[in-house]
Design a protein around this motif. Sequence first.
Motif, PDB file in Angstrom:
ATOM      1  N   VAL C 461       0.858  -1.170   0.000  1.00 42.32           N
ATOM      2  CA  VAL C 461       0.000   0.000   0.000  1.00 42.32           C
ATOM      3  C   VAL C 461       0.898   1.224   0.000  1.00 42.32           C
ATOM      4  N   SER C 462       0.659   2.137  -0.956  1.00 38.37           N
ATOM      5  CA  SER C 462       1.551   3.286  -1.024  1.00 38.37           C
ATOM      6  C   SER C 462       1.026   4.471  -0.227  1.00 38.37           C
ATOM      7  N   LYS C 463      -0.291   4.577  -0.081  1.00 39.24           N
ATOM      8  CA  LYS C 463      -0.810   5.774   0.570  1.00 39.24           C
ATOM      9  C   LYS C 463      -2.187   5.555   1.164  1.00 39.24           C
ATOM     10  N   GLY C 475      -3.278   0.982  -3.157  1.00 40.87           N
ATOM     11  CA  GLY C 475      -2.242  -0.044  -3.204  1.00 40.87           C
ATOM     12  C   GLY C 475      -2.122  -0.591  -4.609  1.00 40.87           C
TER      13      GLY C 475
END
Lengths: 353, 189, 655
Positions: C461-463, C475
């Motif tokens: 998950v990036s953010k 993600g």
Amino acid sequence: MSTLAYYPGCSLRHSAAEFDVSTRLVLEALSVEYAEVPDWTCCGSSPAHMTDHLLAQALAARNLRQAALVSDRLFAPCPSCHQREKNAALEVRDDPAFRAEVNELLDTPYDSDVSVLTLPEVLLQDSGPEKIRERVQADLCQLRVVPYYGCLLGRPKVFSGEANDEQPVIMDILLEAAGADVRPWNYKTECCGASIGIPKADIQRRLSRKILKQALEAGAEAVVVCCPLCHQNLDMRQRQVNAAFGTEYAVPVFYLTQVIGLAMGFTPQQMMLHKHFVDPQPLLARALEDAVVFRAEEARIAAEKEARRKVVEAARAEKAARRAAKKGGSAKGQVQPQDEPGPDEQEDSEAGE
Amino acid sequence: MIRYDAEAAAQLRDSILQRVKTDVTACYQCGNCTASCPAVFTFDLTPNQVMRMLQVGLVDEVLRSKSVQLCVQCMTCTARCPREIDVAGVFEDLKTVAFARRLDVPEDARVFNKAFLDNVARFGRLSEAFFLLRYNLASRHLLNDVELGLPMVGKGKVQVIPKKAAGTGEVARIYRKALDKARARERVS
Amino acid sequence: MRIGVFICHCGTNIAGTVDSRAVAERAAELKDVVHSEDLIYTCAEPGQAAIQRAIKELGLTRVVVAACSPHMHEVTFRRCVEDAGLNPWLFEMANIREHCSWIHADDMQKATDKAYEIVKMAVAKVRMAEPLFSEEVDVNKDVLVIGGGVAGIQTALDLADAGLRVTIVERQSTIGGIMAQLDKTFPTIDCSACILTPRMVDAAHHENITIMAYSEIDRVAGYVGNFKVDIRRKAAMVDWTKCIGCELCMQRCPSRAPDVFNSGLAETKAIYIPFPQAVPKRAVIQTDYCRWFQQGKCRVCERVCPAGAIDYEQKDEIVQRDFGAVVVATGLDVFPWEDHYPQYGGGEIPDVISGLQYERMLNASGPTGGHVHRLSNHEEPKTVVFIQCVGSRDESVGRPYCSSVCCMYTAKQAILTKSHCGMDTEVYVFYIDIRATGKGYEEFVKRAQTEFGVKYVRGRVSKLYEEEGKVIVRGVDTLLGNQVEVPADLVVMASGIVCAEGAPSLAQSLNISYDEFGFFKESHPKLRPVETNTAGVFLAGACQSPKDIPTSVAQASGTAAKVLVLLAKDKLKTSPQIATVDQSRCVSCWKCIDVCPFSAPEKQELRDGSVKSHVIETVCQGCGICVATCPVNCISLKGFTTDSLIDQIEEALLT
């Protein structure tokens, strides 16, 4: 501090003239000395480094050489120009063999070590929030904004001067010093689409729309940027965003130096607000009016509280005097158990009292 | 069916290590780069797929991909990679290699870049109106942004008659020399 | 002087590069060498027999074996020569494997020459060797266990059942550790408290176990078999001999304090008992939050306590105890993700919580009574997202290692979410890999996927960001090749494991090593996982490396076994390779005392009134720091005397 070399870059000349003008006026008002880089040329921006690395570094190094004629500290308000110049300055400094390769392409070599700063860094270090605060004349406390840093004012950390590349803070600090109501939000560094907006509109429309949406979610009414391309994508292209998504955004987009300038008493005309596609003047006017009302309300509440406090003080003094009279003065000096909490303490005492 | 070419992969790894100073073999395919990428919805290969293809040496397909052309270099992938790989740096390098080899690439990004740089080589500083006109012609999107044209002129945001900046000559020379060098390098290697 | 030299082949390990026979032949020419032979495997039975035969038949007075590292077989060979009647310290080992054959595989001639040089130096050193004799010291059979979590409790119970007296020192006011905070355990979904609390009570009631809760280690002195430990009994401001754990004080206290047991999800009072099954169940006042200590007001607890146990005047007390062995079982802490992941909100988004916080929420005796609800609006979530590898396998936050338990506890929490909130709740798990290595673990994960319909998405998950009342989880599904966004009601971080707070400084006071993450270092990563390089100090549980409960318990019992091995004897032999002071030359500068990590040198008053340094034979570990430090060179290390070392060097350089 010494005079800075000022690299405006291509955008600030025409399409983002308001950024150039507001920056100059604010720096002068803060007594920060600067001189434009003599005979500067385009740094190459995105197209150069996406075409060839040596080309990009050489175009940038040429400007560093020119800048060295006036100062060993250079700043560029446009974050793309800043990144190109700083990138070149560091690589050339750390790799003498590469410097030689770059110098082969230049007419005359770049032999110095110029340090490169962002505009927020300059405002923070060469001036500082205190100086800004001292010069505030217009009350922006009802101007609710979010600072949008974009890609290049947060990361990479080695370039941006920020400690945290997901939550940079320099713009926040400066805007707070200018007195604006700065809203916290989690979208500070999400890309607006940058230059891909022309060859691939879909990307830019979607990304810029997300930013506007998040800004409103955070409770802001305007976005503050420090990049001419972000400004273009969010302001000039806002109607295109609306067309693409059927939305009706009308969110003004200020430059950082415009907000600071307005706070310091410059007029909207001087800050060139008329150049914007989404007119910020109605919002600004309303914010200033609301500020007057807000301060009046603040003062009224403070006065009421003070009056109430005086009443409580008087009551306590009277009670103490009565007690003293009853006990003949011996009550003073003993530790009284807290069996009758005063009105202010009533709020935070729990069961058991 | 894919046959792994270990030698090509090793060579590619070394050249990326040398030019971008990052090691593609460290990638464990977590996908954070893809998860962070703002432009990924227009890509044909996701960033983590590109990294995987580089790991096994499949560089030719990557060089001709839309993804490499459409990357906006926002640097979010590099900032978030848990193995500290400079993914954006790899994409930037791939763009320059595709250019130097004169490969046929999709999308208009290369056209955009060329129109920009040609303009800068001609005037020293970007003459935006000329550049946009040229780009619209070259990309055959004649009506691109046409609705913004008049308002921009009206707001004085466009310099209609460009002037050559002092230093233009040097810029043109830098441009020519750099491109010659790049093409020579890719011919040899 | 009759020196015997034995050159090992070690199969081909040495002989593949070094011509052992040639070395043996050249060594035979050295002065005082009366016997020199090469052997295929010196450490094996025939090899050792050959050495012993040579000693007896040829009357050897010194022996040199050139083979592997002393770390491997020095002990073996010392025993071998001792059995043949030679003092074991008249033996020298030359390393021609790790120091020669293994690193010079490319040049046989040069490697052989170097091996000969090494042997020559060893012969020079052994000429100067003197017979040395071990001392015996009494062994104290009491054991100190630092940390009262499940590992510490297990070790303590095993040792106590074996008849030894054990003291558990626990810095919180109750034992139980992290396991006491868990709701259910994988893969059986046993209630954690239900399986732990009986052990806690056993420990409390065992006649051989003393629990010192709310206490910390202040100072450790001494050495294996004879540790002298200062234990700080912290001031609880409550007389624990009177407190009956009725919790009336907690109910009436007006001041709030953060609730560490509930991982910050709730507040407790300034006077508190962490949880109802605490052992010991006694109250503690947190003075930082207490009105009496901060403002001089209140004292309600004193008034309401039926046992009159409150004592605001209490002070920390230091007690000294003697122990023969120390077991470190200080456990773990949870990675503080809020400080390192601003892209996940950095702790500002209310509906994003850590794995341990979610555990408390799931727990029926937790702050929400076991009801899962959003923190923002108290509604039951319809979509819950779990994010694995938060603070693990991530170099960008300085945690490259895998925390071992998160894949499993996430699967468990995902299953429990379905059973608490209904099977139609959408539950997603974002993972990179699934590590399910224990018994029944893989089957458990399969149950999560199939029986409970947990959706596993492969990708990080990036953010996280908030939008329209939801937490958007951005993600990637790497298997599909798409970025994905899931609008979640509640997001749980599978936060990784870090060392317990204060672990490095505890390691310093115990003289044990720790790695860059604060996990204590075992003696050998494969073969000696519960001992440290400091004799008498052992490790148990997650303080050594992240691990789950079954592994901690298994290791803890292993630790107990090692402690029993040490303490099975009544006396311990100390190594005679220790420092001695030539008191006639000592200038009493006391630099040796300053630098000794074991406090072995002491000031000794001689009969003529002068005060000189003296090294306590049984404490000295033979590290040599004082030898190097002494400005007048009056300290010598037996078995490594300065003269013998100079001889070695001269042999190498001058011949």
